[in-house]
Design a protein around this motif. Structure first.
Motif, PDB file in Angstrom:
ATOM      1  N   ASN A  59       0.800  -1.216   0.000  1.00 29.22           N
ATOM      2  CA  ASN A  59       0.000   0.000   0.000  1.00 29.22           C
ATOM      3  C   ASN A  59       0.834   1.267   0.000  1.00 29.22           C
ATOM      4  OD1 ASN A  59      -2.352  -1.647   0.295  1.00 29.22           O
ATOM      5  ND2 ASN A  59      -1.924  -1.807   2.478  1.00 29.22           N
ATOM      6  N   ASP A  60       0.287   2.299  -0.661  1.00 27.90           N
ATOM      7  CA  ASP A  60       0.858   3.637  -0.564  1.00 27.90           C
ATOM      8  C   ASP A  60       0.451   4.250   0.770  1.00 27.90           C
ATOM      9  OD1 ASP A  60       1.851   3.647  -3.303  1.00 27.90           O
ATOM     10  OD2 ASP A  60      -0.252   3.810  -3.908  1.00 27.90           O
ATOM     11  N   ILE A  61       1.342   5.018   1.345  1.00 24.35           N
ATOM     12  CA  ILE A  61       1.057   5.737   2.592  1.00 24.35           C
ATOM     13  C   ILE A  61       1.117   7.217   2.271  1.00 24.35           C
ATOM     14  CG2 ILE A  61       1.740   6.114   4.988  1.00 24.35           C
ATOM     15  CD1 ILE A  61       3.159   3.352   4.815  1.00 24.35           C
ATOM     16  N   LEU A  62      -0.045   7.855   2.235  1.00 19.79           N
ATOM     17  CA  LEU A  62      -0.163   9.219   1.730  1.00 19.79           C
ATOM     18  C   LEU A  62      -0.467  10.200   2.862  1.00 19.79           C
ATOM     19  CD1 LEU A  62      -2.502   8.342  -1.293  1.00 19.79           C
ATOM     20  CD2 LEU A  62      -0.002   8.391  -1.271  1.00 19.79           C
ATOM     21  N   PRO A  63      -0.152  11.482   2.655  1.00 17.65           N
ATOM     22  CA  PRO A  63      -0.612  12.489   3.622  1.00 17.65           C
ATOM     23  C   PRO A  63      -2.135  12.512   3.648  1.00 17.65           C
ATOM     24  CG  PRO A  63       1.028  13.404   2.103  1.00 17.65           C
ATOM     25  CD  PRO A  63       0.624  12.062   1.558  1.00 17.65           C
ATOM     26  N   PRO A  64      -2.776  12.743   4.791  1.00 17.20           N
ATOM     27  CA  PRO A  64      -2.157  13.073   6.091  1.00 17.20           C
ATOM     28  C   PRO A  64      -1.766  11.854   6.932  1.00 17.20           C
ATOM     29  CG  PRO A  64      -4.526  13.239   6.283  1.00 17.20           C
ATOM     30  CD  PRO A  64      -4.258  12.889   4.833  1.00 17.20           C
ATOM     31  N   LEU A  65      -2.094  10.617   6.447  1.00 17.04           N
ATOM     32  CA  LEU A  65      -1.764   9.432   7.249  1.00 17.04           C
ATOM     33  C   LEU A  65      -0.262   9.283   7.454  1.00 17.04           C
ATOM     34  CD1 LEU A  65      -4.262   6.719   5.942  1.00 17.04           C
ATOM     35  CD2 LEU A  65      -4.407   8.092   8.017  1.00 17.04           C
ATOM     36  N   SER A  66       0.524   9.728   6.486  1.00 18.42           N
ATOM     37  CA  SER A  66       1.975   9.591   6.617  1.00 18.42           C
ATOM     38  C   SER A  66       2.499  10.360   7.822  1.00 18.42           C
ATOM     39  CB  SER A  66       2.673  10.064   5.344  1.00 18.42           C
ATOM     40  OG  SER A  66       2.308  11.398   5.026  1.00 18.42           O
ATOM     41  N   SER A  67       1.807  11.435   8.220  1.00 22.69           N
ATOM     42  CA  SER A  67       2.247  12.179   9.406  1.00 22.69           C
ATOM     43  C   SER A  67       2.063  11.344  10.662  1.00 22.69           C
ATOM     44  CB  SER A  67       1.488  13.499   9.520  1.00 22.69           C
ATOM     45  OG  SER A  67       0.112  13.284   9.757  1.00 22.69           O
ATOM     46  N   GLU A  68       1.051  10.465  10.689  1.00 25.73           N
ATOM     47  CA  GLU A  68       0.872   9.566  11.830  1.00 25.73           C
ATOM     48  C   GLU A  68       2.058   8.600  11.924  1.00 25.73           C
ATOM     49  OE1 GLU A  68      -2.842   7.609  11.376  1.00 25.73           O
ATOM     50  OE2 GLU A  68      -4.048   9.430  11.627  1.00 25.73           O
ATOM     51  N   TRP A  69       2.494   8.090  10.777  1.00 24.86           N
ATOM     52  CA  TRP A  69       3.656   7.201  10.752  1.00 24.86           C
ATOM     53  C   TRP A  69       4.896   7.923  11.267  1.00 24.86           C
ATOM     54  CZ3 TRP A  69       4.333   2.136   8.468  1.00 24.86           C
ATOM     55  CH2 TRP A  69       3.123   1.549   8.066  1.00 24.86           C
ATOM     56  N   GLU A  70       5.107   9.154  10.800  1.00 25.29           N
ATOM     57  CA  GLU A  70       6.288   9.911  11.227  1.00 25.29           C
ATOM     58  C   GLU A  70       6.253  10.160  12.730  1.00 25.29           C
ATOM     59  OE1 GLU A  70       7.400  12.551   7.293  1.00 25.29           O
ATOM     60  OE2 GLU A  70       5.817  13.271   8.614  1.00 25.29           O
ATOM     61  N   TRP A  71       5.062  10.486  13.241  1.00 22.79           N
ATOM     62  CA  TRP A  71       4.934  10.727  14.674  1.00 22.79           C
ATOM     63  C   TRP A  71       5.251   9.470  15.476  1.00 22.79           C
ATOM     64  CZ3 TRP A  71       0.965   8.215  17.477  1.00 22.79           C
ATOM     65  CH2 TRP A  71       0.931   8.538  18.832  1.00 22.79           C
ATOM     66  N   LEU A  72       4.692   8.318  15.060  1.00 25.75           N
ATOM     67  CA  LEU A  72       4.938   7.083  15.791  1.00 25.75           C
ATOM     68  C   LEU A  72       6.404   6.677  15.692  1.00 25.75           C
ATOM     69  CD1 LEU A  72       3.942   4.699  17.441  1.00 25.75           C
ATOM     70  CD2 LEU A  72       3.275   3.563  15.312  1.00 25.75           C
ATOM     71  N   GLU A  73       6.993   6.800  14.515  1.00 31.55           N
ATOM     72  CA  GLU A  73       8.409   6.461  14.347  1.00 31.55           C
ATOM     73  C   GLU A  73       9.288   7.332  15.235  1.00 31.55           C
ATOM     74  OE1 GLU A  73       7.802   5.057   9.691  1.00 31.55           O
ATOM     75  OE2 GLU A  73       8.726   6.987  10.166  1.00 31.55           O
ATOM     76  N   SER A  74       8.962   8.616  15.313  1.00 37.99           N
ATOM     77  CA  SER A  74       9.723   9.521  16.176  1.00 37.99           C
ATOM     78  C   SER A  74       9.565   9.133  17.645  1.00 37.99           C
ATOM     79  CB  SER A  74       9.255  10.962  15.951  1.00 37.99           C
ATOM     80  OG  SER A  74       9.914  11.855  16.823  1.00 37.99           O
ATOM     81  N   THR A  75       8.343   8.782  18.038  1.00 40.16           N
ATOM     82  CA  THR A  75       8.088   8.344  19.416  1.00 40.16           C
ATOM     83  C   THR A  75       8.910   7.109  19.749  1.00 40.16           C
ATOM     84  OG1 THR A  75       5.829   9.229  19.345  1.00 40.16           O
ATOM     85  CG2 THR A  75       6.298   7.553  21.019  1.00 40.16           C
ATOM     86  N   LEU A  76       8.960   6.157  18.816  1.00 42.92           N
ATOM     87  CA  LEU A  76       9.717   4.922  19.028  1.00 42.92           C
ATOM     88  C   LEU A  76      11.215   5.205  19.119  1.00 42.92           C
ATOM     89  CD1 LEU A  76       7.722   2.673  16.549  1.00 42.92           C
ATOM     90  CD2 LEU A  76       7.902   2.280  19.005  1.00 42.92           C
ATOM     91  N   ARG A  77      11.720   6.041  18.230  1.00 42.70           N
ATOM     92  CA  ARG A  77      13.152   6.363  18.267  1.00 42.70           C
ATOM     93  C   ARG A  77      13.537   7.025  19.590  1.00 42.70           C
ATOM     94  NH1 ARG A  77      12.130   8.241  12.889  1.00 42.70           N
ATOM     95  NH2 ARG A  77      12.954   6.794  11.324  1.00 42.70           N
ATOM     96  N   ASP A  78      12.708   7.946  20.042  1.00 41.26           N
ATOM     97  CA  ASP A  78      12.998   8.630  21.309  1.00 41.26           C
ATOM     98  C   ASP A  78      13.020   7.644  22.474  1.00 41.26           C
ATOM     99  OD1 ASP A  78      13.134  11.016  19.960  1.00 41.26           O
ATOM    100  OD2 ASP A  78      11.141  11.714  20.556  1.00 41.26           O
ATOM    101  N   LEU A  79      12.061   6.717  22.493  1.00 42.36           N
ATOM    102  CA  LEU A  79      12.007   5.731  23.569  1.00 42.36           C
ATOM    103  C   LEU A  79      13.236   4.835  23.546  1.00 42.36           C
ATOM    104  CD1 LEU A  79      10.429   4.440  25.902  1.00 42.36           C
ATOM    105  CD2 LEU A  79       9.266   3.001  24.212  1.00 42.36           C
ATOM    106  N   MET A  80      13.642   4.380  22.363  1.00 41.43           N
ATOM    107  CA  MET A  80      14.811   3.507  22.272  1.00 41.43           C
ATOM    108  C   MET A  80      16.071   4.232  22.734  1.00 41.43           C
ATOM    109  SD  MET A  80      13.194   0.902  21.361  1.00 41.43           S
ATOM    110  CE  MET A  80      14.549  -0.254  21.311  1.00 41.43           C
ATOM    111  N   ALA A  81      16.175   5.519  22.403  1.00 46.40           N
ATOM    112  CA  ALA A  81      17.348   6.286  22.831  1.00 46.40           C
ATOM    113  C   ALA A  81      17.409   6.371  24.354  1.00 46.40           C
ATOM    114  CB  ALA A  81      17.306   7.685  22.222  1.00 46.40           C
ATOM    115  N   ARG A  82      16.246   6.503  24.998  1.00 50.30           N
ATOM    116  CA  ARG A  82      16.227   6.594  26.458  1.00 50.30           C
ATOM    117  C   ARG A  82      16.656   5.285  27.109  1.00 50.30           C
ATOM    118  NH1 ARG A  82      11.321   9.393  25.510  1.00 50.30           N
ATOM    119  NH2 ARG A  82      10.042   7.709  26.373  1.00 50.30           N
ATOM    120  N   TYR A  83      16.472   4.174  26.418  1.00 51.85           N
ATOM    121  CA  TYR A  83      16.882   2.866  26.928  1.00 51.85           C
ATOM    122  C   TYR A  83      18.272   2.447  26.436  1.00 51.85           C
ATOM    123  CZ  TYR A  83      12.659   1.272  29.371  1.00 51.85           C
ATOM    124  OH  TYR A  83      11.634   1.100  30.279  1.00 51.85           O
TER     125      TYR A  83
END
Length: 431
Positions: free
Chosen positions: A12-36
């Motif tokens: 599937n294509d991931i298009l705006p505005p849904l792609s912003s949800e992906w970016e937000w979740l990916e950023s949340t995950l990266r931040d959490l991994m960095a803290r650990y």
């Protein structure tokens, strides 16, 4: 006219505005991994087919039915699109001697591929986020990974997530259990479905994970692996439970939890939800101390988990705290084409100060009406409209019109700023 070409089914294509949800979740995950203290690893999408046959097992559904495997027409190599990424991470660790100077905490994110029937939250190209701790004996790191995931559910505002745990013990213990299990199943062979009969001698442990309702009574009475675990395996499992209890992470022991891949031993676990129908697992993993040797490396303890991004996003949309799509700080309203060069220069200066800015672009032979431009400015979600009108430019200024009132405040009035030094007033415009 040529026939339209659509995306491959289940990819599937991931298009705006849904792609912003992906970016937000990916950023949340990266931040959490960095803290650990986990660091990113990126492996190829294409690997040698033998890597997955050796690590996952020849009689797994992934290898038998779902893996996209093919022959490279240029050199005849047997290749596959990765159906999961733990094997790729371990292959990279062995190839580059990644653990020779000490254990490593790693995470990955990216697309995986399995040829199965597309369904809710499950596609032929799907995306996984995974964490792998290499070189740690555990069970402290087993618990750390589980607690890390529990922290994520809390951060995302998820309530309907349940942890199930089990122990698969060690190889010799599984062999003893396997003998008892095969003997039991042979006594009830007439009650087995075709899939169970096929797995009876190749991989009988998988039969315990059957979803066939007609076989539930049979598997419930089957010999339990936990009854065959030795002192070391039980101590490992008891310590894991004690650590989870200490962190107040609730769990349920599920003796039928065996995971779908061949490389697991000792701790296995799944986080499940009732919000996604039959596909209720959102994160799963366990310990795989023998995988390094299976693919040609030195004995190395390891543990990890993976979660499906599509399923997790669905769950967050269902009951979590999804971040709103990002909106620009300003939208440039430009009545005449002649004002575009000045507007572009000002917007570039503002962006250099961290202001997000969208410029209205020409429509046909002109810029469009002011009414239509303000409609687009409002629709963009911007806080301010910058008006590059003829009178403002003649005076060396730009008009700044607030588009949204601040909480608990009356709408602010339009104000004027100088074109000469946008950096001086850029801070006013930031969210």
């Amino acid at each position: 006219m040529s026939a339209k070409i659509n995306a491959v089914k289940g990819m599937n294509d991931i298009l705006p505005p849904l792609s912003s949800e992906w970016e937000w979740l990916e950023s949340t995950l990266r931040d959490l991994m960095a803290r650990y203290g986990y660091r990113n690893i990126r492996t190829p999408i294409v690997e040698h087919t033998g890597l997955f046959v050796r690590s996952l097992g020849e009689v797994t559904d992934v290898v038998e039915k779902e893996m996209y495997a093919f022959e490279d027409r240029l050199n005849g190599e047997q290749l596959a699109l990765r159906p999961e990424n733990t094997a790729g991470v371990v292959r990279a660790a062995v190839e580059h001697s990644l653990v020779h100077d000490g254990p490593k905490r790693l995470f990955y994110m990216g697309p995986m591929f399995r040829h199965e029937r597309p369904q809710r939250g499950r596609y032929r190209q799907f995306h996984q986020f995974g964490a792998e701790a290499l070189g740690f004996v555990g069970p402290d790191v087993d618990a750390e990974l589980i607690v890390l995931a529990a922290d994520l559910w809390q951060q995302l505002g998820l309530q309907d997530v349940t942890l199930e745990i089990n122990s698969l013990g060690q190889l010799e213990e599984r062999k003893a259990h396997r003998q008892a299990l095969v003997a039991y199943l042979q006594e009830h062979e007439s009650e087995l479905d075709e899939d169970a009969k096929r797995r009876l001698h190749s991989n009988p442990l998988r039969i315990l994970d059957t979803k066939n309702p007609d076989m539930q009574g049979l598997v419930n009475e089957a010999p339990k692996l936990m009854e065959y675990l030795g002192e070391g395996s039980l101590a490992h499992f008891d310590r894991l439970r004690a650590l989870l209890d200490a962190h107040e992470v609730g769990y349920r022991i599920n003796p039928r939890l065996v995971r779908g891949l061949d490389y697991y031993n000792l701790s296995v676990f799944e986080f499940v939800t009732t919000k996604l129908g039959a596909q209720g697992t959102i994160c799963a993993g366990g310990r795989y101390d023998g995988l390094f040797e299976q693919i040609g490396g030195k004995p190395t303890p390891a543990v990890g988990w993976a979660m499906g991004i599509e399923r997790l996003l669905e769950l967050v949309r269902e009951e979590g705290a999804m971040s709103q799509a990002p909106t620009p700080d300003v939208y440039a309203v430009i009545p005449a084409v002649e004002a575009v060069p000045v507007a572009m220069k000002v917007l570039r200066a503002l962006r250099g100060q961290g202001v997000s800015a969208v410029m209205h672009a020409a429509v046909g032979d002109g810029m469009g009406s002011m009414k239509s431009q303000f409609k687009k400015a409002d629709g963009s979600g911007a806080r301010y409209a910058l008006i590059f009108g003829e009178q403002e430019l003649a005076a060396g200024n730009v008009a700044v019109k607030p588009l949204r009132a601040e909480p608990d405040a009356a709408p602010a009035d339009q104000f004027i700023e100088s074109l000469d030094n946008p950096a001086a007033w850029a801070a006013k415009l930031k969210h």
